[in-house]
Enzyme design. Structure first.
Site, PDB file in Angstrom:
ATOM      1  N   GLY A   1       2.771  -2.762   8.447  1.00  0.00           N
ATOM      2  CA  GLY A   1       2.879  -3.317   9.858  1.00  0.00           C
ATOM      3  C   GLY A   1       4.419  -3.821   9.952  1.00  0.00           C
TER       4      GLY A   1
ATOM      5  N   THR B   1       0.938  -1.382   0.101  1.00  0.00           N
ATOM      6  CA  THR B   1      -0.053   0.042   0.052  1.00  0.00           C
ATOM      7  C   THR B   1       0.931   1.301  -0.023  1.00  0.00           C
ATOM      8  OG1 THR B   1      -1.625  -1.108   1.145  1.00  0.00           O
ATOM      9  CG2 THR B   1      -1.635   1.351   1.338  1.00  0.00           C
TER      10      THR B   1
ATOM     11  N   GLU C   1      -6.854  -5.941   3.677  1.00  0.00           N
ATOM     12  CA  GLU C   1      -6.865  -6.874   2.961  1.00  0.00           C
ATOM     13  C   GLU C   1      -8.044  -7.014   1.747  1.00  0.00           C
ATOM     14  OE1 GLU C   1      -5.058  -9.850   2.206  1.00  0.00           O
ATOM     15  OE2 GLU C   1      -3.623  -9.283   3.873  1.00  0.00           O
TER      16      GLU C   1
END
Lengths: 621, 621
Positions: A152, A113, A405
């Site tokens: 993350g 992303t 997701e």
């Protein structure tokens, strides 16, 4: 289960006793990850076959997520998904990373992303340009909007990124490819030069995860860091790809696209169970108000309370039985495609079908779970707002699943597209999984002729009513969506716009209704494999979940002419109340059956002995 | 507004720059409270009349809540509600407390809820037993379940509690009364002896509030600490009450019961506005996916996105216009009752009517706001999960409102009871506020004869359709609820149980449908007071909120025979989409019009100049 004893035996996994800020939570999760990785749980992992390993890791993920969602996500991003992607997209030259990450020498993140683009991956702008003179890729971020973000583990702790960037070679762009990119010195965790990397700051939940951003300033990595299973740069510096084995590519795509969503569905089963276990147990022992004889009633006795909670108990069972069976089918599909047991057409059909079912199911399930958590929180009254009730943390940690997701709204369009495409597929294919789930679309004409003429409760509290009504609803929504598209085609040329303007009350509802009907189908099959005593109760849950879900679509049942009689709405609503009332004695024992091991709920409001164990009693001295 | 400059000028009010744990947040809020109290905002407060003072404090509360809900709640519980209650329930002898609390010498809390009882206040068990020999009350907590808990400010900081306890005198219990109870030494904040008092620990939000518990162990307070406006203990040690002036008691009851809920409705207006301002601004500048020409579209262009957000923009306007007007009417009622301008019957009718409208409106509005916040969070995609988007904090801090000041589910029953009672009220009373709101119930028979025969969009996008359909719906639900009750009466004697089993799909829906119809009525009146240009847009918002709300009740419209034609559902759903599409150009400017001052949204994702201002850009260096 072995994973519980790991959590129980090491105090690092115990919930913190004093309030922590988000930085402290991140540090704690990092420490937990190390102990988790070296707990012995993963010792035999490299000797397992794909099926065994996947099931094992899925089970551990489910258990860990239930106990500590920060840890499960940190582990997935940092180790299991990364090593999975290496095997899927990389080749032998990448195996050292595989062993390093399992050995705790490196920690990864998955950088896809960007700030300005998430759902629309085609627009990702980070480039990896091949420099033949040095045999390196030059990674570059063209502007702030192309900064990788939300990644993350990237904020503070990862050493390597699995980066997706546009591969540019000899002046041509060859689309997104995966690269292994060193980010920080594994010894010092100091970032390398020509990177701007950091933590994106506080979030609404998952405080233990260090989500980060990164910008690359002509940052060089060796050519061999390209994950080259589907394409590579040859010795002449030219891009090469071999499409001789496309089902493997498709299988790989399926694996990397759907696995994360399947995991989310599995996690959701536990989240919804946790929520309803807490609220139902609380309702069974919390008394409030008294009848005319002055006897105080447990709030579970109230009709409104039953109606608020019991459909979510039913949903928990329905979803669980669907996800268990479907996950198994999904793994079999991947194995078959990896083993070359399917031809190209079959693989392609299977991949798109599985993807479509995963898309709508993930959306429906995460939304249902979101609502179940909130209803449970409110059903526990003010006490539901206490941290010890766990419902606030559950909500905040669960929440990102509705947009990560794949944003649910975007995912539903994928299912709609598939369902519309399937109306023109070769008949033979309907016997092929997962098209078996929509076999009835073949009989659409006949199904759309169905009308409801019932006038008694048993006409709706039955399998045939629920399944046949859902078949009608799905067929009608397919037809109505197609009609809407046809009308739009007379006004608009742009296919993209036509699709967008056939969503609300049409394509979007179609995808959700299909997901419900599909889950109900799996649940019914499961009911029929159980012994009679259990099946008797499970079927009631099936009816409740079915009628409760159908009630949301009543407008369309009338609009499409399935009925014009008042009795349809009357009987469905009455059926819901009757089922709630009949299920009351069962529900308390049912929630105990789906409850995770006791210690997980140690600090929850209700406990299985029917007594309140307000954790904060300990403050009272 | 002066309050903004207070927040702007003093750095103590700035959002903290580093992550804080909940203990630190509590300390910060306590410091903010002191500076807020001495900011000069409250200097002239004691010279204002009731109306002026109430409006002034309400305005400050609204602004403060928008900026910092911890501070507004801490102030309300610690100062404004306490001082209000003193004037309402106390007498001259309690005035020193009034001045002490405004002077910052003491800080209060309102101790009502007990561990085992919140909604059912009659069951509260804390006793205040009069000891004539020492002229003291002995406060006692009979057991852990009677510990006062959830009390804001009690955990660490209050010096005095306004305690509600059962007054026992000469062996008889005289029901709940208010007492001023010293808790901590104002100089040291050390609790007095014979008290077990502490903080209940972490919650899901409102981390700046020190919610506490307390148990009294035969704790003695002077007799004069009884708030004695409605009853007192005389010099002979006997309990006395004078019912010579009942409307004053009723007026006081109205004031103390409804004021908190009116404030919640006011706060909700701002919360819903904040949520939609953030999500609509974001949608106007966030692009994702491109049309067939490759042009990326702002997500506000997507039908689904409009349908998700615009009804909440409409709801924000509808609710705001209702709450503004109704708050004003409410204050006028209190003034009239305090001035003795109403007779006993009128006061009683007014009190119960206002209470009923507040109950259902607070429920509907807080639920709508809750959903608007969540939809906004999801509509901002992943970025909506960042703390800087403010939607997570907004959700967690707003959340308790659905269960505090009356659990919504319990409150709805109050409205249902009132509506059913009103069917048998004297006709003359319908001209008396607030029964004017349900004047149409008189024509129930005629209204129930209405049928929908429309076949064009303009038959539903109009005031007469929306208002007349809602009248039909409310009348039908009154009738259906009564019928359900009649059936239950043949099976069950217990009135309490009969009421409980006539809630779902009946009494509960009745109360919500009435709240919607009432808000729509106020909103329509407001539209008609605006100039043409504004009214043109506002009326579209009225239609959108009306049709969107009605769509949720379509099952009942068919069930009750209001229509059996497919066109009802078809036209309402089509109407919603048409209105969304027509409103698109307006909505962006509308959200700017309802947006709170810019600096509040400084750290929000979208900004009024149409550019993204991700606060966390500052991390990137």
């Amino acid at each position: 289960m072995r994973v519980w004893s790991v959590f129980q035996s090491d105090p690092i996994f115990s919930p913190p006793k004093i309030p922590m800020n988000t930085e402290e939570e991140k540090r704690l999760t990092a420490k937990q990850l190390v102990n988790f990785l070296f707990s012995g749980l993963f010792d035999g992992i490299h000797d397992m076959c794909y099926r065994e390993k996947t099931l094992y890791l899925m089970a551990i993920n489910e258990a860990t997520e239930m106990f500590n969602p920060n840890l499960s996500i940190k582990f997935a991003l940092g180790i299991s998904l990364f090593s999975n992607a290496l095997l899927c997209l990389g080749t032998e030259r990448h195996l050292p990373y595989y062993y390093d990450v399992w050995g705790g020498k490196i920690l990864s993140c998955l950088a896809i992303t960007e700030l300005a683009h998430g759902s629309d991956t085609k627009r990702l702008k980070t480039t990896a340009t091949y420099d033949h003179s040095t045999q390196e890729f030059i990674i570059n971020t063209p502007g702030i909007e192309a900064a990788k973000c939300w990644v993350g583990n990237l904020g503070k702790q990862c050493t390597h990124a699995l980066l997706f960037a546009q591969l540019v070679c000899s002046g041509s762009c060859h689309g997104l490819h995966g690269f292994i990119v060193p980010i920080r010195d594994p010894k010092t965790l100091i970032p390398y030069e020509n990177l701007t990397v950091g933590d994106i700051g506080e979030k609404s939940g998952l405080h233990g995860i260090d989500n980060g951003y990164i910008m690359f300033h002509n940052y060089r990595i060796p050519k061999k860091n390209l994950l080259n299973k589907t394409g590579d740069v040859n010795d002449d510096g030219e891009y090469e790809t071999e499409f001789s084995d496309p089902q493997r590519i498709l299988g790989a795509a399926l694996e990397s696209l759907s696995a994360g969503r399947v995991a989310i569905m599995q996690e959701s089963c536990n989240s919804i169970s946790k929520a309803v276990v807490i609220s139902v147990r609380y309702a069974a022992q919390r008394c409030q108000f008294s009848d005319s004889n002055g006897i105080e009633l447990p709030i579970i006795e109230y009709q409104t309370h039953q109606w608020r909670l019991f459909p979510y108990v039913a949903a928990a069972y329905a979803i669980k039985s669907f996800v268990q069976k479907f996950s198994d089918q999904y793994i079999s599909c991947v194995v078959q495609s990896q083993d070359g047991q399917m031809d190209v057409d079959q693989t392609s059909l299977m991949v798109s079908g599985v993807h479509a079912i995963v898309c709508c199911s993930k959306s429906l399930i995460t939304w249902t779970c979101r609502d179940a958590i909130q209803e449970s929180r409110e059903a526990c009254g003010g006490h539901g707002f206490h941290k010890a009730a766990r419902l606030g943390d559950l909500r905040n940690n669960f929440d990102p699943r509705v947009t990560f997701e794949g944003d649910n709204t975007v995912l539903l369009q994928q299912t709609m597209n598939w369902l519309l495409r399937c109306t023109s597929v070769n008949e033979d294919y309907y016997s092929f999984f997962p098209l078996t789930c929509i076999k009835y679309l073949q009989n659409s004409k006949q199904i759309l002729g169905r009308r409801f003429n019932g006038n008694r409760l048993e006409h709706v509290i039955c399998h045939s009513f629920i399944s046949q009504t859902y078949e009608w609803l799905v067929c009608w929504l397919v037809k109505a969506t197609c009609e809407r598209i046809d009308v739009l085609k007379t006004q608009e040329d742009d296919k993209f716009k036509i699709r967008n303007f056939s969503q609300v009350f049409r394509g979007r509802t179609l995808a959700l209704a299909f997901a419900e009907s599909n889950i109900l189908m799996y649940f019914w099959d499961h009911c029929n494999t159980c012994d009679d005593e259990l099946a008797f109760v499970l079927k009631k849950l099936y009816y409740l979940y079915g009628l409760w879900s159908l009630y949301k679509h009543i407008a369309l049942l009338y609009q499409g002419g399935f009925s014009s009689s008042s009795s349809l709405s009357e009987l469905i609503s009455e059926g819901i109340l009757v089922l709630c009332s009949e299920l009351k004695p069962e529900v308390v024992s049912l929630v105990d059956a789906i409850a995770p091991p006791d210690f997980i709920l140690d600090s929850a409001l209700g406990a299985s002995d029917g007594k309140v164990r307000y954790k904060w009693h300990v403050h009272v001295q």
